[in-house]
Design an enzyme around this catalytic site. Structure first.
Site, mmCIF file in Angstrom:
data_model
loop_
_atom_site.group_PDB
_atom_site.id
_atom_site.type_symbol
_atom_site.label_atom_id
_atom_site.label_comp_id
_atom_site.label_asym_id
_atom_site.label_seq_id
_atom_site.Cartn_x
_atom_site.Cartn_y
_atom_site.Cartn_z
ATOM 1 N N LYS A 12 0.850 -1.200 0.000
ATOM 2 C CA LYS A 12 0.000 0.000 0.000
ATOM 3 C C LYS A 12 0.887 1.252 0.000
ATOM 4 O O LYS A 12 1.858 1.313 0.745
ATOM 5 C CB LYS A 12 -0.877 0.010 1.258
ATOM 6 C CG LYS A 12 -1.802 -1.187 1.381
ATOM 7 C CD LYS A 12 -2.433 -1.262 2.765
ATOM 8 C CE LYS A 12 -1.456 -1.583 3.839
ATOM 9 N NZ LYS A 12 -2.058 -1.845 5.167
ATOM 10 N N THR B 51 -6.531 9.907 8.528
ATOM 11 C CA THR B 51 -6.255 8.657 7.819
ATOM 12 C C THR B 51 -6.165 7.467 8.781
ATOM 13 O O THR B 51 -5.636 6.420 8.419
ATOM 14 C CB THR B 51 -4.929 8.769 7.043
ATOM 15 O OG1 THR B 51 -3.895 9.102 7.985
ATOM 16 C CG2 THR B 51 -4.975 9.820 5.963
ATOM 17 N N GLY C 48 -6.856 4.199 10.383
ATOM 18 C CA GLY C 48 -7.639 3.009 10.032
ATOM 19 C C GLY C 48 -7.753 2.702 8.551
ATOM 20 O O GLY C 48 -8.487 1.795 8.167
ATOM 21 N N THR C 49 -7.003 3.430 7.712
ATOM 22 C CA THR C 49 -7.109 3.163 6.266
ATOM 23 C C THR C 49 -6.660 1.737 5.922
ATOM 24 O O THR C 49 -7.277 1.068 5.091
ATOM 25 C CB THR C 49 -6.262 4.141 5.435
ATOM 26 O OG1 THR C 49 -4.947 4.168 5.988
ATOM 27 C CG2 THR C 49 -6.831 5.523 5.416
ATOM 28 N N GLY C 50 -5.572 1.297 6.557
ATOM 29 C CA GLY C 50 -5.031 -0.035 6.240
ATOM 30 C C GLY C 50 -5.998 -1.138 6.664
ATOM 31 O O GLY C 50 -6.204 -2.118 5.924
ATOM 32 N N CYS C 51 -6.611 -0.978 7.835
ATOM 33 C CA CYS C 51 -7.578 -1.974 8.333
ATOM 34 C C CYS C 51 -8.788 -2.008 7.401
ATOM 35 O O CYS C 51 -9.281 -3.075 7.023
ATOM 36 C CB CYS C 51 -8.026 -1.626 9.748
ATOM 37 S SG CYS C 51 -6.666 -1.433 10.900
HETATM 38 N N1 LIG Z 1 -4.005 10.405 1.609
HETATM 39 C C1 LIG Z 1 -4.479 9.347 0.910
HETATM 40 N N2 LIG Z 1 -5.212 9.553 -0.216
HETATM 41 C C2 LIG Z 1 -5.702 8.520 -0.930
HETATM 42 N N3 LIG Z 1 -5.501 7.226 -0.593
HETATM 43 C C3 LIG Z 1 -4.762 6.954 0.506
HETATM 44 C C4 LIG Z 1 -4.214 8.000 1.321
HETATM 45 N N4 LIG Z 1 -3.545 7.428 2.376
HETATM 46 C C5 LIG Z 1 -3.689 6.108 2.223
HETATM 47 N N5 LIG Z 1 -4.404 5.799 1.092
HETATM 48 C C6 LIG Z 1 -4.791 4.463 0.630
HETATM 49 O O1 LIG Z 1 -5.334 3.784 1.758
HETATM 50 C C7 LIG Z 1 -4.958 2.413 1.740
HETATM 51 C C8 LIG Z 1 -4.181 2.101 3.017
HETATM 52 O O2 LIG Z 1 -2.844 2.575 2.861
HETATM 53 P P1 LIG Z 1 -1.846 2.966 4.022
HETATM 54 O O3 LIG Z 1 -0.477 2.902 3.430
HETATM 55 O O4 LIG Z 1 -2.287 4.261 4.611
HETATM 56 O O5 LIG Z 1 -2.107 1.804 5.081
HETATM 57 P P2 LIG Z 1 -1.673 1.701 6.605
HETATM 58 O O6 LIG Z 1 -0.480 2.559 6.867
HETATM 59 O O7 LIG Z 1 -1.550 0.262 6.889
HETATM 60 O O8 LIG Z 1 -2.934 2.299 7.384
HETATM 61 P P3 LIG Z 1 -3.224 2.331 8.991
HETATM 62 O O9 LIG Z 1 -1.950 2.031 9.709
HETATM 63 O O10 LIG Z 1 -3.781 3.690 9.287
HETATM 64 O O11 LIG Z 1 -4.289 1.310 9.213
HETATM 65 C C9 LIG Z 1 -4.162 2.222 0.453
HETATM 66 O O12 LIG Z 1 -5.049 1.802 -0.564
HETATM 67 C C10 LIG Z 1 -3.613 3.617 0.171
HETATM 68 O O13 LIG Z 1 -3.302 3.831 -1.188
HETATM 69 C C1 LIG Z 2 -5.902 -2.258 17.060
HETATM 70 C C2 LIG Z 2 -5.252 -1.595 15.889
HETATM 71 N N1 LIG Z 2 -4.990 -2.330 14.790
HETATM 72 C C3 LIG Z 2 -4.392 -1.735 13.721
HETATM 73 C C4 LIG Z 2 -4.060 -0.403 13.747
HETATM 74 C C5 LIG Z 2 -3.365 0.218 12.548
HETATM 75 O O1 LIG Z 2 -4.009 1.281 12.064
HETATM 76 C C6 LIG Z 2 -4.369 0.332 14.922
HETATM 77 N N2 LIG Z 2 -4.083 1.651 15.018
HETATM 78 N N3 LIG Z 2 -4.968 -0.297 15.966
#
Ligand SMILES: Nc1ncnc2c1ncn2[C@@H]1O[C@H](COP(=O)(O)OP(=O)(O)OP(=O)(O)O)[C@@H](O)[C@H]1O
Ligand SMILES: Cc1ncc(CO)c(N)n1
Length: 270
Positions: A173, A204, A206-209
């Site tokens: 990602k 942003t 929770g985007t990854g979850c």
């Molecule tokens: N500012 C942004 N604009 C558009 N898409 C984004 C943005 N930030 C993240 N994304 C998208 O969101 C999704 C999650 O990416 P990200 O790299 O932020 O995950 P993460 O760091 O694991 O998230 P988190 O730790 O907050 O759960 C991907 O599809 C990424 O392209």
């Molecule tokens: C519990 C939990 N899982 C995943 C993430 C990553 O965003 C978070 N901040 N908290």
């Protein structure tokens, strides 16, 4: 109805972890279930404490779900320590569900660690090989490969390197890169890009979850991998473009079931 299980940590502030997963499952019209691996006292700005659930209790929660209910996909999120990882791995090997999506969570958005650094060995040796899809962000992919990622070519190289650990597919990602939000999928044969303009927001959390739970939901519904990743990318883009200014730090994504269902993405709601 398709049934999807999240095995992850609890975010009491509701933006990430199990809470984000269950919201995402609901919007996707799948029945959501949860196994809590860690209770995290966190909010939009910081992590105050982490209490792992005992491996025995993690195992019992997984047994409780699988002895009773058919599971169409599993999303695995935060696993903070090697003993939690080993318990989850043993149970997933025993029940071997289809469609295992693993988000190798290491840090919260604010940089607080959610995985013990020493657990990286167990993550690589036992957890990653179980994944049908692994969804690291850039810093996580760097930790797994031991190499820096500074370009799309290096994201592609890292995806291929992580695939050799034994997972079937990898999505790196691009939320942490500069420029467009570009994610890279390697499915074992080909590389695919999923590209959107970067949304200018600090909210942003929770985007990854949200993304990995959406991939698991789409796979449970029978979608092919590439389409599932594209739909999950569309979903997280929508959830981010409507993200909420809640709390003092990085606010959470917003889950608009009605907008998603009817495709009315331009409409806003307060
Ligand atoms: N500012 C942004 N604009 C558009 N898409 C984004 C943005 N930030 C993240 N994304 C998208 O969101 C999704 C999650 O990416 P990200 O790299 O932020 O995950 P993460 O760091 O694991 O998230 P988190 O730790 O907050 O759960 C991907 O599809 C990424 O392209
Ligand atoms: C519990 C939990 N899982 C995943 C993430 C990553 O965003 C978070 N901040 N908290």
């Amino acid at each position: 109805m398709k049934k999807v299980l999240s095995i992850a940590g609890s975010d009491c502030s509701g933006g990430a972890g199990i809470q984000a997963d269950l919201k995402t499952f609901s919007v996707h019209g799948v029945y959501g279930m949860s196994v809590i691996v860690s209770v995290v006292a966190e909010n939009t700005g910081r992590v105050l404490g982490i209490q792992d659930v005992s491996p025995d209790m993690i195992g019992k929660q997984i047994d409780a779900v699988f002895e009773d209910i058919e599971v169409d996909a599993v999303k695995v999120g935060m696993l903070s320590a090697p003993d939690c990882m080993e318990e989850v791995v043993e149970k997933l090997k025993y029940y071997h569900p289809e469609n295992i999506v693993i988000d190798p969570v290491m840090y919260a958005k604010n940089g607080c660690p959610l995985m013990e650094p020493a657990a990286i060995k167990t993550l690589i040796g036992t957890v990653i090989p179980l994944a049908d899809v692994l969804t690291p962000n850039i810093p996580e992919a760097e930790k797994i490969t031991g190499s820096r990622i500074n370009s799309v070519e290096e994201m592609e190289k890292a995806a291929r390197a992580i695939h050799t650990i034994g997972c079937k597919a990898v999505v790196i990602k691009g939320g942490h890169a500069a420029g467009n939000a570009l994610d890279v999928l390697f499915d074992g044969k080909e590389v695919w890009h999923f590209d959107t303009a970067r949304i200018d927001t600090k909210n942003t959390h929770g985007t990854g979850c949200t993304f990995s739970a959406a991939v698991a939901s789409q796979l449970a519904r029978g979608m092919g991998l590439r389409e599932a990743v594209q739909k999950a990318k569309d979903y997280v883009t929508m959830a981010l473009s409507h993200s909420l200014d809640i709390g003092k730090g990085c606010g959470p994504t917003h889950h608009f079931w009605h907008l998603y269902q009817y495709g009315l993405r331009e409409e806003r709601e307060g």
